[in-house]
Design a protein around this motif. Structure first.
Motif, PDB file in Angstrom:
ATOM      1  N   GLY A 103       0.488  -0.991   0.096  1.00 15.49           N
ATOM      2  CA  GLY A 103      -0.041  -0.092  -0.296  1.00 15.49           C
ATOM      3  C   GLY A 103       0.942   0.761  -0.151  1.00 15.49           C
ATOM      4  O   GLY A 103       0.076   2.243  -0.092  1.00 15.49           O
ATOM      5  N   ASP A 105       3.349   3.862  -1.193  1.00 14.96           N
ATOM      6  CA  ASP A 105       3.960   4.082  -1.875  1.00 14.96           C
ATOM      7  C   ASP A 105       4.073   5.964  -2.983  1.00 14.96           C
ATOM      8  O   ASP A 105       3.218   6.266  -1.382  1.00 14.96           O
ATOM      9  N   LYS A 107       4.319   9.078  -5.246  1.00 13.42           N
ATOM     10  CA  LYS A 107       4.089  10.116  -6.772  1.00 13.42           C
ATOM     11  C   LYS A 107       3.861  11.235  -6.684  1.00 13.42           C
ATOM     12  O   LYS A 107       3.403  12.171  -5.517  1.00 13.42           O
ATOM     13  N   THR A 112       1.509   7.952  -0.433  1.00 14.60           N
ATOM     14  CA  THR A 112       0.159   6.844   0.006  1.00 14.60           C
ATOM     15  C   THR A 112      -0.660   7.599   0.825  1.00 14.60           C
ATOM     16  O   THR A 112       0.032   8.114   2.054  1.00 14.60           O
ATOM     17  N   TYR A 114      -2.049  10.691   1.256  1.00 15.41           N
ATOM     18  CA  TYR A 114      -3.041  12.021   2.027  1.00 15.41           C
ATOM     19  C   TYR A 114      -4.405  12.402   2.010  1.00 15.41           C
ATOM     20  O   TYR A 114      -5.290  11.608   0.992  1.00 15.41           O
ATOM     21  N   TYR A 121      -1.994  12.920   6.821  1.00 13.69           N
ATOM     22  CA  TYR A 121      -1.601  11.534   6.006  1.00 13.69           C
ATOM     23  C   TYR A 121      -2.599  10.066   6.808  1.00 13.69           C
ATOM     24  O   TYR A 121      -2.434  10.407   8.343  1.00 13.69           O
ATOM     25  N   TRP A 126       1.454   2.588   5.992  1.00 17.92           N
ATOM     26  CA  TRP A 126       3.235   3.003   5.876  1.00 17.92           C
ATOM     27  C   TRP A 126       3.566   2.114   7.271  1.00 17.92           C
ATOM     28  O   TRP A 126       4.427   2.317   7.589  1.00 17.92           O
TER      29      TRP A 126
END
Ligand SMILES: Nc1nc2c(c(=O)[nH]1)N[C@H]1C(S)=C(S)[C@@H](COP(=O)(O)OP(=O)(O)OC[C@H]3O[C@@H](n4cnc5c(=O)[nH]c(N)nc54)[C@H](O)[C@@H]3O)O[C@H]1N2
Ligand SMILES: Nc1nc2c(c(=O)[nH]1)N[C@H]1C(S)=C(S)[C@@H](COP(=O)(O)OP(=O)(O)OC[C@H]3O[C@@H](n4cnc5c(=O)[nH]c(N)nc54)[C@H](O)[C@@H]3O)O[C@H]1N2
Ligand SMILES: [Mo]
Length: 785
Positions: A103, A105, A107, A112, A114, A121, A126
């Motif tokens: 899960g 990542d 970018k 991830t 957000y 977050y 994480w």
């Protein structure tokens, strides 16, 4: 600091970044010079300005304010690409080999999880991959694409030397010279240290700035070793001690979280469940918490009433009373009265114009200080109509450090006792005396109250003497004692969860055992390493270097390089050496957990991947006000910083404010200037505000050295004298030149030398984790008056 001042002499290479140590922490250079003389150590200064520190360094490298993460991201990539990292240290002592869940990542500037609406977050994404038994899955070859190591590599792949030098404005060759020189400390027999201070932390990304330094140090195997570490040069003489004692709005003494008004903190059992990890040394937290409550409320704290946990104030999750939040609340008329001890926010606070005005909303203000500061005299500042201000102001004259006893804790965590040298002058009283009187008076006012809200005051355990309060008694309570006998506890390991011990601050426990006050120890014998274990008392447990288990190899023998800290002695069956082991002393290297040096972490290993509010790896974002677009992603500002009400926080753009500004200190002045602008000889040396600028900027604006100039930002303006100097240069940032200026923030309207505080220019915006204001970078323009 993980290490301490004297330990700088053990280094092979020191990066000084975000710090002008030669001026602001001159003692550091005594030991850095020794390292240079005795070990041929290299000193590197990285600063937007060429400072006195830079002039004493072997290498100077400039950077644009607010770009430390881009720079260190570049160093990390360099170290990885050139195999300079310390492989065994990484595999054994950090979470490099841990696998991370699919899960997670990243970018285009965002990890991830957000939540844009709330600017935060969901950190649960994480997390580590675990097997069915709940054990973390690892790959010690570090090859698996989901290992922390490979994810780290991928994350910093964008931070190539060309890109970062465009972002930070550091010439490519300089970048490479620094990366090569410091990268060499990844060798087993070398150690490198990083010294940092306010140039690092006073940013919207301040905490991640520190993190990115720490990640590099872990890659190089430099943490836990003599001559290594990550070393915050703390500010005022006792700022370390005050932080330890809950200076910050979100902690209780000893860094226990201050409880919030949320279901998870509703009572002591839930608080303990929420705050206590399943493994690592923090499993002892409930013992520290109960002992703290016993110190606060004595016999009124017992097992039947949750040890009076309900007496503790609970923070509202939607409120934030860090410095910025506090002044926003004054501005909004939420806070009616304020006690100010030894602080001068009218000069030192961000956007000080607005903070000045916010104080006008107070009904009353009490200032305890050596001088009548700008804060105490906010109602008579130039341009203010005193008759319109209803605030009642009390000024209590305070005794200074030479006029009272007590301990101070330095950056290296050494608690040292100071003795009163002379009696206070005039009516001045020690802060302890003032607080003692105030508390006693409050207790007597509430003594007959039956209201629930008054019980915490009524029942407060307060016993520091009847006449002049005794600082020694305070120190004894901080150390802790057995409740039944009153005997001092020997160390925090003796603290209990059943109410049989009381302790005012667990991390300091051990400093005042039954044999006496160890902060007064002055045995200056040393073993060559510079530990001086008989001089003062370092928290925790008199350890001088934190995580020192990692100064030895996994098998328990020291890494080569002639700076042995601790090692395993098989015959004695324990860890021995030149420091107090930061480890279970009888835990054999071959036992389970015997190679886990980072005992405060649940895994026992250092977190290359570690969850902060912005994510597990540091990422570069531009400051609140920046002259350029972010070259590394489309996200400009740290996505989790709180953006305060525009009323307190106007924002300027590069069109009107093309120049980058930073603020800093001078040798001749101290802080808000209260203590130095009242000294004629210091005022004579630096009588007024100066604005440092490059010859190119001065030319472009038609300014000559010594001219009176005005600096303007979206928040306000200040006047000073131009100091045109080659020490400041325009930087070449992404194909164009960016000018920068620097100004000290030591001036205000009181004292012998008056002038504008640079904080009339700074913004009301703070770091994403700590709320530290972004004092070190904003946009402005400068012109001749
Ligand atoms: N003489 C004197 N000594 C003092 C003090 C004082 O007022 N006067 N104050 C004490 C206190 S409380 C403190 S906190 C310490 C502070 O000590 P320092 O942190 O050393 O103090 P500063 O001068 O504020 O800032 C240090 C350097 O950061 C640089 N800098 C600015 N922006 C950036 C950036 O974005 N990145 C990096 N890497 N660097 C940047 C500045 O140019 C400056 O040279 O000093 C303590 N010592
Ligand atoms: N623009 C900009 N702003 C900054 C910074 C920056 O770098 N740039 N740095 C920030 C930093 S790091 C800091 S620490 C703050 C500092 O900001 P402040 O803490 O507000 O500034 P000081 O001048 O240190 O205030 C200390 C006061 O305590 C008084 N005092 C001294 N000894 C005693 C005592 O024993 N008892 C009592 N009661 N009073 C005493 C002094 O006279 C002085 O008025 O400013 C911050 N503001
Ligand atoms: Mo400071």
């Amino acid at each position: 600091m993980t290490n301490h001042w004297i330990d700088f002499k053990n280094t092979d290479c020191a990066i000084i970044i975000g710090s002008n140590a030669a001026e602001n922490h001159p003692m550091s250079f005594k030991w850095l010079d020794k390292a240079r003389e005795e070990r041929g150590a290299k000193i590197i200064s990285i600063d937007p300005r060429f400072t006195r520190t830079s002039s004493r360094a072997d290498i100077y490298a400039p950077l644009r304010p607010g770009t430390d993460i881009a720079l260190f991201g570049g160093f990390i990539k360099y170290v990885l690409d050139n195999n300079l990292y310390h492989h065994e240290y990484l595999v054994k002592y950090t979470n490099a080999a841990f696998l991370i869940n699919e899960g997670f990542d990243f970018k285009d500037g965002l990890f991830t999880g957000y939540d844009e609406a709330n600017r935060r977050y969901d950190q649960s994404i994480w997390s580590y991959q675990t097997d069915e038994a709940g054990t973390v899955i690892k790959d010690e070859t570090l090859q698996h694409p989901r290992t922390v190591f490979q994810l780290l590599k991928k994350h910093f792949a964008r931070y190539d030397a060309d890109t970062v030098s465009k972002v930070i404005g550091m010439p490519l060759e300089k970048f490479q010279e620094v990366a090569r020189t410091f990268g060499a400390t990844g060798a087993e027999d070398k150690a490198g240290t990083i010294l940092y201070a306010m140039g690092t932390t006073q940013h919207t990304v301040g905490t991640q700035n520190v993190r990115v330094y720490a990640v590099l140090q872990l890659l190089l195997g430099n943490i836990g070793r003599a001559g290594g570490g990550i070393n915050a040069l703390r500010g005022e003489a006792n700022v370390q001690g005050s932080t330890d004692m809950a200076l910050l709005f979100d902690t209780l003494p000893g860094y226990l979280a201050s409880p919030m008004a949320v279901p998870e903190h509703a009572d002591l059992t839930s608080y303990n469940a929420k705050e206590t990890p399943a493994s690592g040394y923090w499993v002892n937290k409930p013992k520290f918490m109960v002992s703290l409550l016993k110190a606060f409320w004595g016999s009124a704290a017992n097992p039947d009433n949750d040890f009076a946990y309900h007496y503790l104030p609970k923070r509202r999750p939607d409120k934030n009373y860090s410095h910025i939040g506090l002044f926003e609340a004054l501005h909004d008329k939420v806070i009616k009265g304020m006690l100010v001890f030894g602080q001068n926010p009218a000069v030192g606070g961000p956007n000080s114009n607005k903070e000045h005005h916010a104080m006008e909303n107070l009904d009353w203000l009490v200032v305890a200080d050596l001088f009548e500061t700008e804060t105490a005299a906010f109602w008579k500042a130039p341009g203010v109509t005193s008759a319109n201000i209803k605030t009642e102001v009390f000024l209590l004259p305070a005794a200074n450090s030479y006029e009272k006893d007590g301990s101070i804790t330095n950056s290296g965590r050494w608690i040292q006792w100071r003795y009163k040298a002379v009696p206070p002058r005039g009516q001045a009283k020690s802060d302890l005396w003032i607080v003692d009187r105030l508390t006693k008076r409050l207790k007597s006012l509430y003594q007959d109250s039956l209201l629930a809200k008054d019980q915490p005051i009524k029942n407060l355990y307060w016993n520091f003497g009847s006449g002049e309060p005794d600082a020694g008694k305070v120190a004894r309570e901080v150390n802790g004692y057995y409740v039944d006998t009153g005997r001092q506890v020997e160390l925090f390991s003796k603290l209990a969860q059943d109410g049989s011990t009381a302790c005012g601050n667990w991390i300091m426990s051990g400093m005042y055992p039954p044999e006496g006050n160890l902060a007064q120890s002055r045995d200056n014998k040393d073993n060559g390493l510079g530990s001086y274990l008989g001089w003062a008392y370092a928290w925790p447990a008199n350890r001088r270097i934190l995580y020192n288990r990692s100064s030895a190899k996994p098998d328990g023998t020291p890494w080569p390089g002639q700076r042995e800290v601790i090692w395993w002695n098989n015959i004695a069956g324990k860890w021995v050496g030149n420091d107090v082991p930061d480890f279970n002393v009888t835990l054999n290297p071959s036992d389970i957990g015997g190679t886990n040096p980072f005992i405060m972490r649940p895994e026992g290993l250092a977190g290359l991947f570690a969850n902060l509010n912005e994510g597990p790896f540091p990422e570069h974002y531009e400051p609140y006000e920046s002259p350029v677009k972010n070259l590394l992603s489309s996200i400009e500002l740290n996505p989790v910083v709180k953006i305060w009400d525009a009323n307190m926080n106007s924002k300027g753009g590069v069109d009107r404010y093309p120049v980058v500004a930073t603020t800093y200190r001078l040798t001749e002045h101290y802080q808000s200037g209260a203590m130095t602008r009242n000294q004629p000889w210091l005022v004579e040396l630096v009588p007024s505000l100066v604005v440092e600028m490059s010859p190119t900027l001065a030319n472009a604006r038609g300014i000559k050295n010594g001219d009176k100039v005005k600096v303007v930002s979206a928040r306000g303006e200040v006047e000073g004298y131009a100091m045109v100097t080659g020490r400041l240069k325009s930087l070449f940032v992404n194909g164009r030149s960016v000018e920068q200026i620097g100004l000290p923030w030591h001036f205000g309207h009181q004292g012998l030398a008056t002038g504008s505080s640079a904080n009339r220019l700074t913004a009301h915006i703070g770091d994403g984790n700590t709320m530290m204001p972004e004092y070190k970078v904003f946009l402005c323009d400068v012109r001749r008056v």
